[in-house]
Design a protein around this motif. Structure first.
Motif, PDB file in Angstrom:
ATOM      1  N   ILE A  69      19.073  98.872  91.084  1.00  0.00           N
ATOM      2  CA  ILE A  69      20.022  99.512  92.002  1.00  0.00           C
ATOM      3  C   ILE A  69      19.856  98.929  93.402  1.00  0.00           C
ATOM      4  O   ILE A  69      20.834  98.578  94.069  1.00  0.00           O
ATOM      5  CB  ILE A  69      19.806 101.039  92.039  1.00  0.00           C
ATOM      6  N   PHE A  70      18.617  98.808  93.852  1.00  0.00           N
ATOM      7  CA  PHE A  70      18.379  98.316  95.208  1.00  0.00           C
ATOM      8  C   PHE A  70      18.587  96.807  95.328  1.00  0.00           C
ATOM      9  O   PHE A  70      19.018  96.335  96.374  1.00  0.00           O
ATOM     10  CB  PHE A  70      16.979  98.705  95.667  1.00  0.00           C
ATOM     11  N   LEU A  71      18.302  96.072  94.270  1.00  0.00           N
ATOM     12  CA  LEU A  71      18.486  94.625  94.339  1.00  0.00           C
ATOM     13  C   LEU A  71      19.952  94.214  94.257  1.00  0.00           C
ATOM     14  O   LEU A  71      20.355  93.222  94.850  1.00  0.00           O
ATOM     15  CB  LEU A  71      17.692  93.945  93.222  1.00  0.00           C
ATOM     16  N   GLN A  72      20.756  94.978  93.509  1.00  0.00           N
ATOM     17  CA  GLN A  72      22.144  94.594  93.319  1.00  0.00           C
ATOM     18  C   GLN A  72      23.126  95.447  94.113  1.00  0.00           C
ATOM     19  O   GLN A  72      24.303  95.138  94.143  1.00  0.00           O
ATOM     20  CB  GLN A  72      22.509  94.660  91.838  1.00  0.00           C
ATOM     21  N   ALA A  73      22.659  96.522  94.719  1.00  0.00           N
ATOM     22  CA  ALA A  73      23.505  97.417  95.521  1.00  0.00           C
ATOM     23  C   ALA A  73      24.757  97.833  94.754  1.00  0.00           C
ATOM     24  O   ALA A  73      25.878  97.624  95.179  1.00  0.00           O
ATOM     25  CB  ALA A  73      23.867  96.767  96.858  1.00  0.00           C
ATOM     26  N   THR A  74      24.545  98.430  93.584  1.00  0.00           N
ATOM     27  CA  THR A  74      25.652  98.888  92.756  1.00  0.00           C
ATOM     28  C   THR A  74      25.999 100.318  93.146  1.00  0.00           C
ATOM     29  O   THR A  74      25.269 101.245  92.830  1.00  0.00           O
ATOM     30  CB  THR A  74      25.266  98.849  91.262  1.00  0.00           C
ATOM     31  N   PHE A  75      27.094 100.472  93.870  1.00  0.00           N
ATOM     32  CA  PHE A  75      27.529 101.792  94.302  1.00  0.00           C
ATOM     33  C   PHE A  75      29.008 101.958  93.963  1.00  0.00           C
ATOM     34  O   PHE A  75      29.866 101.961  94.834  1.00  0.00           O
ATOM     35  CB  PHE A  75      27.286 101.987  95.802  1.00  0.00           C
ATOM     36  N   GLU A  76      29.292 102.091  92.704  1.00  0.00           N
ATOM     37  CA  GLU A  76      30.656 102.258  92.211  1.00  0.00           C
ATOM     38  C   GLU A  76      30.760 103.602  91.507  1.00  0.00           C
ATOM     39  O   GLU A  76      29.755 104.140  91.037  1.00  0.00           O
ATOM     40  CB  GLU A  76      30.993 101.135  91.220  1.00  0.00           C
ATOM     41  N   PRO A  77      31.972 104.162  91.386  1.00  0.00           N
ATOM     42  CA  PRO A  77      32.106 105.456  90.692  1.00  0.00           C
ATOM     43  C   PRO A  77      31.611 105.436  89.250  1.00  0.00           C
ATOM     44  O   PRO A  77      30.990 106.397  88.800  1.00  0.00           O
ATOM     45  CB  PRO A  77      33.608 105.728  90.757  1.00  0.00           C
ATOM     46  N   TRP A  78      31.823 104.353  88.505  1.00  0.00           N
ATOM     47  CA  TRP A  78      31.350 104.296  87.120  1.00  0.00           C
ATOM     48  C   TRP A  78      29.829 104.383  87.068  1.00  0.00           C
ATOM     49  O   TRP A  78      29.267 104.923  86.117  1.00  0.00           O
ATOM     50  CB  TRP A  78      31.827 103.023  86.399  1.00  0.00           C
ATOM     51  N   PHE A  79      29.177 103.870  88.115  1.00  0.00           N
ATOM     52  CA  PHE A  79      27.725 103.874  88.134  1.00  0.00           C
ATOM     53  C   PHE A  79      27.185 105.292  88.297  1.00  0.00           C
ATOM     54  O   PHE A  79      26.153 105.638  87.740  1.00  0.00           O
ATOM     55  CB  PHE A  79      27.220 102.958  89.248  1.00  0.00           C
ATOM     56  N   SER A  80      27.902 106.113  89.050  1.00  0.00           N
ATOM     57  CA  SER A  80      27.497 107.518  89.187  1.00  0.00           C
ATOM     58  C   SER A  80      27.588 108.237  87.846  1.00  0.00           C
ATOM     59  O   SER A  80      26.721 109.053  87.508  1.00  0.00           O
ATOM     60  CB  SER A  80      28.378 108.219  90.214  1.00  0.00           C
TER      61      SER A  80
END
Length: 165
Positions: A69-80
């Motif tokens: 999460i921290f390395l790729q900065a994945t902050f999308e609604p599907w990720f939640s």
């Protein structure tokens, strides 16, 4: 290169964790046919499987996922949604541990309906995680939700301004 190796570790750990959670109900079902020394061997194997294989796989899956999460900065609604499904998997994991503690007491059994329900639920959660991760559906949040989570939105809702101090 380190992200690729971390993803590889994450995928292996998720596969081991998922497979272990799917195998546990099959082991529980064996409880009703056994007694004596065979029951003790099943109990020892089930505890070993849960404590030494499934739980470390869960830990590695979650730890490597947090690093990703921290390395790729994945902050999308599907990720939640994926994180909520992983939380459901954690709940299944904890409940499986509680079953192990109670199932091998005298007079206990694991009913068929529970086997079908838990196996179906676990399979559904794992499949939903795969759909989220592989499909990465694009969902757009309503404008009021985006405004609610915007930086400084709480202060504006409460009538405070950063400049009014």
């Amino acid at each position: 290169m380190s992200v690729i190796l971390l993803k590889f570790l994450h995928i292996i750990a998720i596969a081991a964790w998922s497979g272990g959670l799917l195998c546990l109900p099959f082991l529980y079902l064996q409880r009703r046919r056994l007694g004596g020394n065979a029951l003790h061997r099943l109990h020892n194997f089930t505890r070993f499987f849960y404590v030494s294989l499934v739980s470390p796989a869960a830990f590695l899956a979650i730890a490597s996922g947090m690093l990703l999460i921290f390395l790729q900065a994945t902050f999308e609604p599907w990720f939640s949604v994926k994180l909520a499904l992983v939380a459901a998997m954690v709940i299944i994991h904890v409940m499986s541990g509680l079953v192990i503690l109670r199932l091998f007491e005298p007079g206990q059994a694991y009913p068929w309906w529970r086997f079908v329900a838990v196996t179906g639920l676990t399979t559904g959660v794992i499949a939903a995680i795969l759909v989220m991760v592989l499909g990465k559906p694009e969902w757009h949040a309503a404008t009021w939700i985006a405004a609610f989570f915007a930086p400084g939105a709480l202060g504006e809702m409460l009538g405070f301004s950063a400049w009014s101090r």
